[in-house]
Design a protein around this motif. Structure first.
Motif, PDB file in Angstrom:
ATOM      1  N   GLN A 225     -26.031  74.781 -70.479  1.00 57.67           N
ATOM      2  CA  GLN A 225     -24.600  74.717 -69.742  1.00 57.67           C
ATOM      3  C   GLN A 225     -23.543  75.301 -70.140  1.00 57.67           C
ATOM      4  O   GLN A 225     -22.327  74.658 -69.910  1.00 57.67           O
ATOM      5  N   ALA A 226     -23.608  76.511 -70.603  1.00 59.78           N
ATOM      6  CA  ALA A 226     -22.463  77.295 -71.039  1.00 59.78           C
ATOM      7  C   ALA A 226     -21.502  77.259 -69.731  1.00 59.78           C
ATOM      8  O   ALA A 226     -21.873  77.734 -68.559  1.00 59.78           O
ATOM      9  N   GLY A 227     -20.179  77.219 -70.310  1.00 58.70           N
ATOM     10  CA  GLY A 227     -19.279  77.257 -69.174  1.00 58.70           C
ATOM     11  C   GLY A 227     -18.980  76.001 -68.413  1.00 58.70           C
ATOM     12  O   GLY A 227     -17.721  75.926 -67.544  1.00 58.70           O
ATOM     13  N   TYR A 228     -19.769  74.961 -68.533  1.00 61.74           N
ATOM     14  CA  TYR A 228     -19.521  73.555 -67.857  1.00 61.74           C
ATOM     15  C   TYR A 228     -18.972  72.495 -69.015  1.00 61.74           C
ATOM     16  O   TYR A 228     -19.249  71.343 -68.637  1.00 61.74           O
ATOM     17  N   ARG A 229     -18.910  72.828 -70.228  1.00 61.99           N
ATOM     18  CA  ARG A 229     -18.570  71.963 -71.218  1.00 61.99           C
ATOM     19  C   ARG A 229     -17.208  71.372 -70.993  1.00 61.99           C
ATOM     20  O   ARG A 229     -16.887  69.992 -70.974  1.00 61.99           O
TER      21      ARG A 229
END
Length: 413
Positions: A225-229
């Motif tokens: 989920q990189a970019g959505y944390r």
């Protein structure tokens, strides 16, 4: 006097007590502490009422899921020598056990193992059904029934003295990750930075650090989920400590630390390696801290990549049980080796030291006496260091040192 449950079998804890000294208040206090920390518990806690001459006048049980009290005693008169147990009332109370089983509670309390259970009556079948489903069980056993209890459990039991410290030791460091996550309250995740050496999570109230999984491991090939944390929920991110993915665990630990290592945390300053002064007796350090041999002469150092005069990590099995003082790097929190080390060092004074240490009294219940970590003072500068692959020394330029000490016994928090 200790018996140990067999590997792979859910723990069956039995608090052994002397005649006339049932550990009812102890179990009630322990149940209250677990509930306060967010653990899901069920079953029954017993309260016995006695006359001035010591004679039982009533027995009540409290359903832990509802708080309802049920009398399981019956009035037989002063001259009666018979047991006052009301078996019909106990059968009604057993519904709490079945609900705990259906709800998959973290722990089920059985008020007592008595002669009724020895004969296969009372709550015997409920207890066996709970254990068969893999749910931990805790009860009280009178010393005169130890033999029958061991036979009832097939020897798959932990025999415990009636102390809060023993209960927390039995509950075990394997629970500390869930404990940390359950203490995290709602906050927005402002920023997540994953660097070569450190992972950082920032909220409006604090910054947390955790060591990034080692390069070359599957966990480092891609960040889930990189970019959505950023912009998400801190408790949701903290819940990743339960994951089997090492990368997720690091994010979860950093999220937990963002909650506990708050900007306004009141704590001592100083270097955590000085927590116990110059240790006397056998002393062990987990982690090759810089210049540790000069700082603490004679200390034994265990490291995953041991240098000259240091020990490999396998040596922990032998060195820690004999140690009087143990200092553990906070990297073990992120790589999930900490619970095992705490079990091995259960008779030692233990300090957890490093940028990734969670600064919370919750950890004192698992055998840690001193926590020494960092509290961010310049989140932007810290984020730059993390993103550029900085080491622990670089982090300190943008943080203040913080140390917490346990002031009472284990479980006193």
């Amino acid at each position: 006097m200790t018996a140990t449950a067999q590997p792979g079998v859910p723990p069956i804890g039995a608090v052994i007590y002397a005649p006339g000294q049932p550990p009812e208040q102890l179990l009630a206090d322990f149940a209250g502490q677990l509930l306060a920390r967010g653990f899901r518990i069920g079953g029954l806690i017993q309260h016995t009422e006695r006359a001035e001459d010591g004679r039982k006048t009533d027995m009540r049980v409290t359903e832990l899921d509802t708080g309802r009290q049920i009398s399981i005693g019956q009035s037989l008169g002063k001259a009666s020598k018979a047991c006052i147990l009301d078996t019909q009332a106990l059968a009604e109370a057993s519904g709490a056990m079945r609900r705990a089983l259906e709800d998959r509670a973290d722990l089920v309390f059985f008020n007592k193992f008595s002669k009724s259970e020895c004969e296969g009556q009372g709550l015997a079948s409920d207890m066996l059904a709970t254990v068969a489903e893999g749910i931990p069980v805790l009860t009280a056993v009178p010393g005169v029934l130890i033999g029958q209890w061991v036979e009832f459990t097939g020897g798959r039991t932990d025999l415990l003295p009636p102390t809060m410290e023993a209960l927390w030791r039995w509950w075990g460091p394997r629970r500390l990750y869930a404990d940390l996550a359950q203490g995290v309250t709602e906050a927005e995740v402002k920023r997540v930075v994953v660097g070569l050496n450190w992972t950082m999570v920032e909220t409006p109230f604090g910054v947390g650090l955790a060591q990034t999984p080692e390069r070359g491991t599957p966990a480092c090939l891609a960040a889930p989920q990189a970019g959505y944390r950023a912009g998400g929920s801190l408790p949701e991110l903290a819940a990743l400590v339960r994951s089997n993915n090492p990368f997720d665990v690091a994010l979860g630990v950093a999220a937990c630390n963002a909650h506990y290592n708050r900007f306004d945390l009141a704590a001592e300053t100083g270097n955590g390696l000085d927590s116990f002064g110059r240790p006397e007796g056998e002393a062990v350090v987990i982690g090759a801290f810089p210049a540790i041999a000069e700082r603490l002469p004679g200390i034994k150092v265990i490291d995953r990549r041991p240098g000259p005069g240091q020990y490999p990590e396998e040596a922990a099995e032998t060195l820690l049980p004999a140690a009087e003082t143990v200092i553990i790097t906070s990297a073990t929190l992120a790589n999930r080796s900490l619970p095992r080390l705490l079990v091995l060092a259960r008779d030692a004074r233990v300090a957890l030291v490093g940028p990734g240490a969670a600064m919370t009294e919750r950890l004192f219940s698992y055998g840690i006496e001193v926590l020494s970590g960092l509290v961010a003072e310049d989140p932007d500068g810290l984020a730059r260091v993390v993103s550029e692959g900085g080491g622990a020394k670089d982090l300190k330029r943008f943080c203040r040192p913080a140390t917490l000490r346990r002031t009472g016994g284990i479980g006193s928090v």
